[in-house]
Design a protein around this motif. Structure first.
Motif, PDB file in Angstrom:
ATOM      1  N   ASN A   9       0.797  -1.244   0.000  1.00 21.99           N
ATOM      2  CA  ASN A   9       0.000   0.000   0.000  1.00 21.99           C
ATOM      3  C   ASN A   9       0.821   1.283   0.000  1.00 21.99           C
ATOM      4  OD1 ASN A   9      -1.869  -2.020   1.852  1.00 21.99           O
ATOM      5  ND2 ASN A   9      -2.933  -0.837   0.278  1.00 21.99           N
ATOM      6  N   SER A  11       2.159   4.814  -0.901  1.00 25.66           N
ATOM      7  CA  SER A  11       1.802   6.074  -1.562  1.00 25.66           C
ATOM      8  C   SER A  11       2.928   7.072  -1.321  1.00 25.66           C
ATOM      9  CB  SER A  11       0.505   6.654  -1.010  1.00 25.66           C
ATOM     10  OG  SER A  11      -0.554   5.750  -1.214  1.00 25.66           O
ATOM     11  N   VAL A  20       2.877   8.238  -6.677  1.00 20.68           N
ATOM     12  CA  VAL A  20       2.323   6.882  -6.736  1.00 20.68           C
ATOM     13  C   VAL A  20       1.341   6.672  -5.590  1.00 20.68           C
ATOM     14  CG1 VAL A  20       4.326   5.835  -7.911  1.00 20.68           C
ATOM     15  CG2 VAL A  20       4.215   5.779  -5.431  1.00 20.68           C
ATOM     16  N   GLU A  21       0.335   5.848  -5.845  1.00 23.10           N
ATOM     17  CA  GLU A  21      -0.712   5.667  -4.851  1.00 23.10           C
ATOM     18  C   GLU A  21      -1.104   4.205  -4.709  1.00 23.10           C
ATOM     19  OE1 GLU A  21      -3.864   8.408  -5.466  1.00 23.10           O
ATOM     20  OE2 GLU A  21      -4.515   8.231  -3.385  1.00 23.10           O
ATOM     21  N   ASP A  22      -1.078   3.756  -3.462  1.00 20.85           N
ATOM     22  CA  ASP A  22      -1.622   2.445  -3.131  1.00 20.85           C
ATOM     23  C   ASP A  22      -0.983   1.308  -3.945  1.00 20.85           C
ATOM     24  OD1 ASP A  22      -3.203   1.025  -1.528  1.00 20.85           O
ATOM     25  OD2 ASP A  22      -5.041   1.264  -2.680  1.00 20.85           O
ATOM     26  N   ILE A  23       0.333   1.315  -3.959  1.00 27.90           N
ATOM     27  CA  ILE A  23       1.067   0.313  -4.738  1.00 27.90           C
ATOM     28  C   ILE A  23       1.331  -0.923  -3.868  1.00 27.90           C
ATOM     29  CG2 ILE A  23       3.276  -0.192  -5.891  1.00 27.90           C
ATOM     30  CD1 ILE A  23       1.540   1.792  -7.441  1.00 27.90           C
ATOM     31  N   LEU A 224       1.697   0.379 -14.954  1.00 28.19           N
ATOM     32  CA  LEU A 224       1.409   1.569 -14.144  1.00 28.19           C
ATOM     33  C   LEU A 224       0.802   2.666 -15.009  1.00 28.19           C
ATOM     34  CD1 LEU A 224       4.442   2.826 -12.027  1.00 28.19           C
ATOM     35  CD2 LEU A 224       2.254   2.014 -11.158  1.00 28.19           C
ATOM     36  N   ARG A 228      -0.733   4.564 -10.414  1.00 26.10           N
ATOM     37  CA  ARG A 228      -1.528   3.444  -9.895  1.00 26.10           C
ATOM     38  C   ARG A 228      -1.318   2.190 -10.739  1.00 26.10           C
ATOM     39  NH1 ARG A 228      -5.788   3.704  -6.643  1.00 26.10           N
ATOM     40  NH2 ARG A 228      -6.078   5.661  -5.518  1.00 26.10           N
TER      41      ARG A 228
END
Ligand SMILES: Nc1ncnc2c1ncn2[C@@H]1O[C@H](COP(=O)(O)OP(=O)(O)OP(=O)(O)O)[C@@H](O)[C@H]1O
Ligand SMILES: [Mg+2]
Length: 259
Positions: A9, A11, A20-23, A224, A228
């Protein structure tokens, strides 16, 4: 195969800009993961985060990055030094800027190796020559005696691959490692990374725009877009039968090399 690296998760922001978000993904020992996505989608940010190389303007606002069970975030400089090099090797997107401009390439490689491994000059010379040969150099002496600016972009990139491989890292993070190389040399670099994986069971994360390179190397691909994850799956499936419209477009737009 056991899991060696996990993003949970994650970010990351630069100022107010979310990069980047919620990787969330993980990689196993000996596995090769390709990361693809258009420019600015967050690929370099993801791999720099594991090495503590994001810089002062970046903020990891959620999640964790774990090497086995150990968090790689918020490490002291000393702890990071123990990890970067022997555990995590990085091939930088802009190889030239990862070298000190006023010191010769050979001296820098020797110093980098000595900082982590108890090697003699002779052991270093043997190892560095072996790697330079494998990456297609024929004038090793001259390369080692050069300043970084005296090498072409492709040569700098190959030396960057050598620098990362010197310590046989457990995980190799490769950011566009072949983009400045011509096709023949690109193949040699790909073969060398595969050889390292096969010999040492190294895990590799490779970021590239070149679908030929990911196709030749990766077991799985992560796609990506705007920071995301769009989709993630086996290389064959992502390349030949992607589920998402974005991946289809991306696959149609990118350059390929023949296998
Ligand atoms: N040091 C930084 N300071 C501020 N913003 C940054 C910084 N580095 C990256 N960014 C921003 O974060 C986002 C992701 O950048 P990143 O470099 O991770 O993309 P990338 O996918 O590697 O792109 P490329 O394919 O062009 O290398 C972009 O919007 C970029 O402008
Ligand atoms: Mg990048």
């Amino acid at each position: 195969m056991s899991e060696i690296l996990r993003y949970d998760n994650i970010s990351i922001q630069y100022g107010y800009n979310t990069a980047v978000e919620d990787i969330t993904f993980s990689i196993k020992e000996g596995e090769i993961l390709g990361i693809v996505g258009e420019s600015g989608s967050g690929k370099s940010t993801i791999i720099k985060a594991a090495m503590g190389l994001l810089g002062p303007g970046a903020n990891v606002s959620s999640g964790d990055i774990l090497y086995k069970d150990k968090s790689l975030l918020n490490l002291s400089k000393k702890e990071q030094l123990k990890i970067n090099g022997p555990l995590l090797g990085m091939i930088f997107q802009f190889a030239g800027s990862s070298f000190c401009p006023v010191r010769k390439v050979g001296a820098q490689l020797y110093e980098a190796m000595r900082a982590h491994a108890d090697v003699t000059k002779e052991e270093f010379v043997t190892k560095v020559n072996e790697l330079l040969d494998k990456l297609g150099f024929t004038d090793n002496e001259r390369i080692l005696e050069s300043y970084p600016s005296e090498l072409s972009g492709g040569m700098q990139q190959r030396v960057g691959v050598v620098a990362a491989m010197l310590l046989n890292p457990k995980i190799l993070l490769a950011d566009e490692p072949t983009s400045a190389m011509d096709v023949t040399i690109q193949r040699q670099a790909v073969e060398e990374m595969l050889r390292v994986r096969d010999t040492f069971n190294t895990s590799i994360i490779i970021v590239t725009h070149n679908i030929g390179v990911v196709n030749a190397m990766a077991d799985r691909i992560l796609v990506l877009k705007d920071g995301r994850i769009v989709e993630m799956g086996d290389t064959k499936q992502i390349i030949n039968d992607p589920s998402e419209e974005y991946t289809k477009k991306l696959m149609a737009a990118v350059p390929r090399i023949k296998k």
